[in-house]
Design a protein around this motif. Structure first.
Motif, PDB file in Angstrom:
ATOM      1  N   LEU A  75       0.821  -1.210   0.000  1.00 24.64           N
ATOM      2  CA  LEU A  75       0.000   0.000   0.000  1.00 24.64           C
ATOM      3  C   LEU A  75       0.857   1.263   0.000  1.00 24.64           C
ATOM      4  O   LEU A  75       0.512   2.260  -0.635  1.00 24.64           O
ATOM      5  N   LYS A  76       1.983   1.202   0.693  1.00 22.16           N
ATOM      6  CA  LYS A  76       2.905   2.344   0.705  1.00 22.16           C
ATOM      7  C   LYS A  76       3.572   2.507  -0.667  1.00 22.16           C
ATOM      8  O   LYS A  76       3.752   3.627  -1.145  1.00 22.16           O
ATOM      9  N   LEU A  77       3.916   1.387  -1.285  1.00 19.60           N
ATOM     10  CA  LEU A  77       4.584   1.431  -2.588  1.00 19.60           C
ATOM     11  C   LEU A  77       3.701   2.047  -3.664  1.00 19.60           C
ATOM     12  O   LEU A  77       4.195   2.741  -4.556  1.00 19.60           O
ATOM     13  N   ILE A  78       2.390   1.774  -3.604  1.00 21.56           N
ATOM     14  CA  ILE A  78       1.489   2.308  -4.634  1.00 21.56           C
ATOM     15  C   ILE A  78       0.837   3.629  -4.202  1.00 21.56           C
ATOM     16  O   ILE A  78      -0.007   4.165  -4.907  1.00 21.56           O
ATOM     17  N   ASN A  79       1.244   4.125  -3.016  1.00 26.87           N
ATOM     18  CA  ASN A  79       0.692   5.391  -2.498  1.00 26.87           C
ATOM     19  C   ASN A  79      -0.838   5.359  -2.445  1.00 26.87           C
ATOM     20  O   ASN A  79      -1.510   6.327  -2.828  1.00 26.87           O
ATOM     21  N   ALA A  80      -1.374   4.256  -1.957  1.00 24.97           N
ATOM     22  CA  ALA A  80      -2.833   4.105  -1.880  1.00 24.97           C
ATOM     23  C   ALA A  80      -3.427   5.090  -0.873  1.00 24.97           C
ATOM     24  O   ALA A  80      -2.849   5.337   0.179  1.00 24.97           O
ATOM     25  N   LYS A  81      -4.579   5.602  -1.221  1.00 26.04           N
ATOM     26  CA  LYS A  81      -5.273   6.547  -0.343  1.00 26.04           C
ATOM     27  C   LYS A  81      -6.740   6.156  -0.155  1.00 26.04           C
ATOM     28  O   LYS A  81      -7.260   6.193   0.952  1.00 26.04           O
ATOM     29  N   ASN A  82      -7.397   5.795  -1.249  1.00 30.57           N
ATOM     30  CA  ASN A  82      -8.805   5.396  -1.180  1.00 30.57           C
ATOM     31  C   ASN A  82      -8.887   3.885  -1.386  1.00 30.57           C
ATOM     32  O   ASN A  82      -8.579   3.386  -2.476  1.00 30.57           O
ATOM     33  N   THR A  83      -9.270   3.149  -0.346  1.00 35.19           N
ATOM     34  CA  THR A  83      -9.220   1.693  -0.399  1.00 35.19           C
ATOM     35  C   THR A  83     -10.537   1.064   0.066  1.00 35.19           C
ATOM     36  O   THR A  83     -11.391   1.727   0.645  1.00 35.19           O
ATOM     37  N   MET A  84     -10.641  -0.234  -0.190  1.00 37.13           N
ATOM     38  CA  MET A  84     -11.836  -0.989   0.205  1.00 37.13           C
ATOM     39  C   MET A  84     -11.390  -2.367   0.696  1.00 37.13           C
ATOM     40  O   MET A  84     -10.423  -2.932   0.182  1.00 37.13           O
ATOM     41  N   GLU A  85     -12.105  -2.873   1.690  1.00 35.29           N
ATOM     42  CA  GLU A  85     -11.831  -4.218   2.174  1.00 35.29           C
ATOM     43  C   GLU A  85     -13.147  -4.965   2.319  1.00 35.29           C
ATOM     44  O   GLU A  85     -14.055  -4.501   3.021  1.00 35.29           O
ATOM     45  N   ILE A  86     -13.242  -6.107   1.652  1.00 29.24           N
ATOM     46  CA  ILE A  86     -14.431  -6.956   1.736  1.00 29.24           C
ATOM     47  C   ILE A  86     -14.053  -8.183   2.551  1.00 29.24           C
ATOM     48  O   ILE A  86     -13.251  -9.009   2.123  1.00 29.24           O
ATOM     49  N   GLY A  87     -14.613  -8.276   3.748  1.00 30.08           N
ATOM     50  CA  GLY A  87     -14.232  -9.315   4.701  1.00 30.08           C
ATOM     51  C   GLY A  87     -13.226  -8.746   5.673  1.00 30.08           C
ATOM     52  O   GLY A  87     -12.090  -8.453   5.303  1.00 30.08           O
ATOM     53  N   VAL A  88     -13.645  -8.546   6.923  1.00 34.82           N
ATOM     54  CA  VAL A  88     -12.816  -7.829   7.895  1.00 34.82           C
ATOM     55  C   VAL A  88     -12.359  -8.711   9.053  1.00 34.82           C
ATOM     56  O   VAL A  88     -11.226  -8.605   9.509  1.00 34.82           O
ATOM     57  N   TYR A  89     -13.244  -9.576   9.542  1.00 35.78           N
ATOM     58  CA  TYR A  89     -13.021 -10.395  10.732  1.00 35.78           C
ATOM     59  C   TYR A  89     -12.657  -9.461  11.898  1.00 35.78           C
ATOM     60  O   TYR A  89     -13.377  -8.499  12.156  1.00 35.78           O
ATOM     61  N   THR A  90     -11.538  -9.673  12.584  1.00 37.21           N
ATOM     62  CA  THR A  90     -11.202  -8.799  13.715  1.00 37.21           C
ATOM     63  C   THR A  90     -10.414  -7.565  13.288  1.00 37.21           C
ATOM     64  O   THR A  90     -10.137  -6.688  14.105  1.00 37.21           O
ATOM     65  N   GLY A  91     -10.018  -7.514  12.019  1.00 35.85           N
ATOM     66  CA  GLY A  91      -9.423  -6.291  11.496  1.00 35.85           C
ATOM     67  C   GLY A  91      -7.913  -6.251  11.392  1.00 35.85           C
ATOM     68  O   GLY A  91      -7.334  -5.167  11.302  1.00 35.85           O
ATOM     69  N   TYR A  92      -7.236  -7.406  11.353  1.00 32.16           N
ATOM     70  CA  TYR A  92      -5.771  -7.383  11.269  1.00 32.16           C
ATOM     71  C   TYR A  92      -5.296  -6.777   9.952  1.00 32.16           C
ATOM     72  O   TYR A  92      -4.458  -5.866   9.944  1.00 32.16           O
ATOM     73  N   SER A  93      -5.832  -7.234   8.834  1.00 29.78           N
ATOM     74  CA  SER A  93      -5.438  -6.660   7.537  1.00 29.78           C
ATOM     75  C   SER A  93      -5.962  -5.234   7.405  1.00 29.78           C
ATOM     76  O   SER A  93      -5.329  -4.383   6.771  1.00 29.78           O
ATOM     77  N   LEU A  94      -7.105  -4.961   8.022  1.00 33.67           N
ATOM     78  CA  LEU A  94      -7.667  -3.613   8.018  1.00 33.67           C
ATOM     79  C   LEU A  94      -6.733  -2.652   8.740  1.00 33.67           C
ATOM     80  O   LEU A  94      -6.482  -1.528   8.270  1.00 33.67           O
ATOM     81  N   LEU A  95      -6.197  -3.082   9.864  1.00 35.25           N
ATOM     82  CA  LEU A  95      -5.252  -2.254  10.620  1.00 35.25           C
ATOM     83  C   LEU A  95      -3.959  -2.067   9.834  1.00 35.25           C
ATOM     84  O   LEU A  95      -3.386  -0.965   9.818  1.00 35.25           O
ATOM     85  N   ALA A  96      -3.495  -3.123   9.156  1.00 34.06           N
ATOM     86  CA  ALA A  96      -2.295  -3.012   8.316  1.00 34.06           C
ATOM     87  C   ALA A  96      -2.495  -1.946   7.250  1.00 34.06           C
ATOM     88  O   ALA A  96      -1.590  -1.164   6.947  1.00 34.06           O
ATOM     89  N   THR A  97      -3.710  -1.910   6.688  1.00 37.16           N
ATOM     90  CA  THR A  97      -4.053  -0.907   5.668  1.00 37.16           C
ATOM     91  C   THR A  97      -4.132   0.482   6.271  1.00 37.16           C
ATOM     92  O   THR A  97      -3.566   1.446   5.740  1.00 37.16           O
ATOM     93  N   ALA A  98      -4.839   0.588   7.387  1.00 38.69           N
ATOM     94  CA  ALA A  98      -5.047   1.896   8.020  1.00 38.69           C
ATOM     95  C   ALA A  98      -3.727   2.535   8.448  1.00 38.69           C
ATOM     96  O   ALA A  98      -3.564   3.763   8.380  1.00 38.69           O
ATOM     97  N   LEU A  99      -2.782   1.712   8.873  1.00 37.27           N
ATOM     98  CA  LEU A  99      -1.472   2.245   9.278  1.00 37.27           C
ATOM     99  C   LEU A  99      -0.629   2.657   8.072  1.00 37.27           C
ATOM    100  O   LEU A  99       0.272   3.482   8.200  1.00 37.27           O
ATOM    101  N   ALA A 100      -0.939   2.093   6.903  1.00 44.18           N
ATOM    102  CA  ALA A 100      -0.130   2.351   5.709  1.00 44.18           C
ATOM    103  C   ALA A 100      -0.568   3.581   4.932  1.00 44.18           C
ATOM    104  O   ALA A 100       0.264   4.285   4.353  1.00 44.18           O
TER     105      ALA A 100
END
Length: 247
Positions: A75-100
């Protein structure tokens, strides 16, 4: 000969990591990756969320730590800003995204179970990134249909991560390909599905693995011939296929 057999048996021993999704046959090699590269650099909030999730009965649903690290860097490499996540569970990948993503970045996060999301929410809030997340409880397809209807949403997402019901992956793809921008990325998780995609149809498998296997195979075939994307299938976690939209 016996020594070789014992070594081979040790080589393919079951991974000890809770919630592991590594396709590596060597447990020792996977542990080496985690202990050398992943855990020493894992942000404290992600470590805390990983440990909390490990206590949950459905912990196998979580994104592995090495995949979380990969997504964060991607996410840092592509300079992502507007993202979407389908399937969250407890949010580990979501947190990885939010921090990036940057402080004014956004994540539209969808899951049918708010209760699981709320396990990780206090940690996400403590990390100071909850303002980036728009969580919506319920099936994603109706939301996506609504978004696709409005042309203003077309080509507005830098990155979309899908880790949800495998029997709907094809249906998700039909919609989100319109929403990701040209040059943007879609990541489909679990595309190697416990390695079952390369196993004979009559091979012994857990019921849930066998049930979803055909849907994963269908997706993989469809992505391989979709002219709108470039693809790269990586053996990270349980397999992740990156799709870069080119048209």
């Amino acid at each position: 000969m016996a020594e070789n057999g014992a070594a081979q048996e040790n080589q393919v021993s079951k991974h000890q990591e809770v919630g592991h999704k590594s396709l590596l046959q060597s447990d020792a090699l996977y542990q080496y990756i985690l202990e050398t590269s992943v855990y020493p650099r894992e942000p404290e909030p992600m470590k805390e969320l990983r440990e909390v999730t490990a206590k949950h009965p459905w912990n196998l649903m979580t994104t592995s730590a090495d995949e979380g690290q990969f997504l964060n860097m991607l996410l840092k490499l592509i300079n992502a800003k507007n993202t979407m996540e389908i399937g969250v569970y407890t949010g580990y990948s979501l947190l990885a995204t939010a921090l990036a993503i940057p402080d004014d970045g956004k994540i539209l996060a969808m899951d049918i179970n708010r209760e699981n999301y709320e396990i990780g929410l206090p940690i996400i809030e403590k990390a100071g990134v909850s303002h980036k997340i728009d969580f919506r409880e319920g099936p994603a397809l109706p939301v996506l249909d609504q978004m696709v209807e409005d042309k203003k949403n077309h080509g507005t997402y830098d990155f979309i991560f899908v880790d949800a019901d495998k029997d709907n992956y094809i249906n998700y793809h039909k919609r989100i390909i319109e929403l990701v921008k040209v040059g943007g990325l879609i990541g489909y998780d679990n595309t190697l599905w416990n390695g079952s995609v390369a196993a004979p149809a009559d091979a012994p498998m857990r019921k849930y693995v066998r049930y979803y296997r055909d849907f994963v195979l269908e997706l993989n075939k469809a992505l391989a011939v979709d002219p709108r994307i470039e693809i790269c299938m990586l053996p990270v976690g349980d397999g992740i296929t990156l799709c870069r939209r080119i048209s």
